[in-house]
Design a protein around this motif. Structure first.
Motif, PDB file in Angstrom:
ATOM      1  N   GLY A   1     -42.082  22.152 -15.329  1.00  0.00           N
ATOM      2  CA  GLY A   1     -42.233  23.153 -14.288  1.00  0.00           C
ATOM      3  C   GLY A   1     -43.478  22.890 -13.468  1.00  0.00           C
ATOM      4  O   GLY A   1     -44.103  21.831 -13.551  1.00  0.00           O
TER       5      GLY A   1
ATOM      6  N   GLN B   1     -46.580  25.003 -17.435  1.00  0.00           N
ATOM      7  CA  GLN B   1     -46.223  26.397 -17.656  1.00  0.00           C
ATOM      8  C   GLN B   1     -44.785  26.594 -18.151  1.00  0.00           C
ATOM      9  O   GLN B   1     -44.483  27.644 -18.725  1.00  0.00           O
ATOM     10  N   GLU B   2     -43.923  25.601 -18.008  1.00  0.00           N
ATOM     11  CA  GLU B   2     -42.572  25.715 -18.543  1.00  0.00           C
ATOM     12  C   GLU B   2     -42.257  24.597 -19.540  1.00  0.00           C
ATOM     13  O   GLU B   2     -41.086  24.354 -19.838  1.00  0.00           O
TER      14      GLU B   2
ATOM     15  N   ARG C   1     -41.356  23.071 -22.693  1.00  0.00           N
ATOM     16  CA  ARG C   1     -40.736  23.599 -23.907  1.00  0.00           C
ATOM     17  C   ARG C   1     -41.408  23.035 -25.150  1.00  0.00           C
ATOM     18  O   ARG C   1     -41.817  21.881 -25.191  1.00  0.00           O
TER      19      ARG C   1
ATOM     20  N   SER D   1     -51.491  29.020 -18.286  1.00  0.00           N
ATOM     21  CA  SER D   1     -50.585  28.314 -19.191  1.00  0.00           C
ATOM     22  C   SER D   1     -51.321  27.719 -20.382  1.00  0.00           C
ATOM     23  O   SER D   1     -50.681  27.280 -21.341  1.00  0.00           O
TER      24      SER D   1
ATOM     25  N   ALA E   1     -45.005  33.075 -11.599  1.00  0.00           N
ATOM     26  CA  ALA E   1     -45.441  32.970 -12.997  1.00  0.00           C
ATOM     27  C   ALA E   1     -46.528  33.989 -13.324  1.00  0.00           C
ATOM     28  O   ALA E   1     -46.538  34.577 -14.410  1.00  0.00           O
TER      29      ALA E   1
ATOM     30  N   LYS F   1     -46.835  36.764 -16.280  1.00  0.00           N
ATOM     31  CA  LYS F   1     -47.846  36.619 -17.326  1.00  0.00           C
ATOM     32  C   LYS F   1     -49.005  37.610 -17.224  1.00  0.00           C
ATOM     33  O   LYS F   1     -49.473  38.137 -18.238  1.00  0.00           O
TER      34      LYS F   1
ATOM     35  N   ARG G   1     -44.815  32.815 -29.020  1.00  0.00           N
ATOM     36  CA  ARG G   1     -43.769  32.740 -27.982  1.00  0.00           C
ATOM     37  C   ARG G   1     -42.550  33.553 -28.378  1.00  0.00           C
ATOM     38  O   ARG G   1     -42.003  34.314 -27.585  1.00  0.00           O
TER      39      ARG G   1
END
Length: 259
Positions: free
Chosen positions: A82, A87-88, A90, A114, A139, A143, A210
């Motif tokens: 991302g 920030q994305e 996985r 992040s 984002a 957040k 998470r």
């Protein structure tokens, strides 16, 4: 020439976004950052990353509006992690420290958010000015209200105003404020501390956090105790779990192997 500089020392990886004049991120840069953080995530010999900006003025101002004006689509291909590559991302189950060395606004502030720990230079400043450009800090809208008091987060999102490191620290947005000349020394000191710790426990902590973010307490605990989280399952059957107990019983420092 790459605008992402990396420095590796033992189990620590320093990642520097060095894209003059302001370290803004376009699509190409974002994709490159994603590759760097993916490789960090997947390298068993690396345990901690530090992300910072090149120069003394900017950490990152976020999205490169000049590149957007030249055709970079705001909803384009940011790459595997991302925007900003982090920030994305996985299954990022390793600690990441943001050393904010200057202006962190828009997507740059989202990049810092992040990370797991944020250390700010005393001259660092922050803002979410997207509203002034007719767009949304997506984002940060997700957040920020979970990180600091709701009404403060909404004020920052709705006004786009600037705030300094002292205010960021007051709201708990940054962990500590460091004189600019000492920022990276402090970031590396923190990174070395984390690198000496148990990597399988760090992975379990990050996955639990998470997974439990929007879960009810008992549901989250059930998933942990029933070993439904991969990192927790690995930890409970690991050599490191036994090593921790043995080291305590033998009154010595544990030797973590990450397995």
């Amino acid at each position: 020439m790459s605008v992402i500089k990396t420095q590796r020392d033992g189990a620590i990886l320093e990642v520097t976004l060095d894209r003059p004049k302001a370290n803004a991120i376009d699509l190409k840069t974002s994709r490159e950052m994603g590759e760097v953080f993916r490789d960090f995530r997947d390298d068993p010999d690396l345990r901690v990353a530090v992300i910072t900006g090149g120069g003394e003025k900017f950490f990152c101002p976020g999205w490169d509006l000049k590149a957007a004006a030249d055709g970079d689509a705001v909803d384009g291909d940011y790459g595997v992690g991302g925007f900003g590559g982090l920030q994305e991302m996985r299954e990022m189950n390793k600690p990441v420290i943001a050393a904010v060395n200057g202006i962190a606004c828009g997507g740059g502030l989202e990049l810092a958010l992040s990370a797991d720990i944020i250390i700010a230079a005393d001259h660092a400043t922050f803002a979410l000015p997207e509203i002034r450009s007719g767009t949304v800090a997506d984002a940060a809208s997700v957040k920020l209200p979970k990180r600091i008091p709701y009404h403060i987060a909404m004020e920052l999102l709705l006004t786009g105003r600037w705030f300094d490191a002292e205010e960021a620290h007051r709201w708990g947005l940054v962990n500590e404020i460091i004189p600019a000349a000492d920022l990276m020394d402090r970031a590396w000191e923190q990174a070395r501390l984390l690198a000496s710790g148990p990597p399988l426990v760090y992975a379990a902590i990050k996955e639990i956090v998470r997974d439990a973010e929007d879960a009810k307490f008992q549901d989250a605990m059930n998933r942990i105790t029933q070993r439904q989280l991969r990192s927790v399952d690995i930890l409970y059957d690991s050599e490191d779990q036994l090593e921790g107990a043995r080291a305590f019983a033998e009154k010595r420092d544990p030797v973590w192997k990450g397995k």
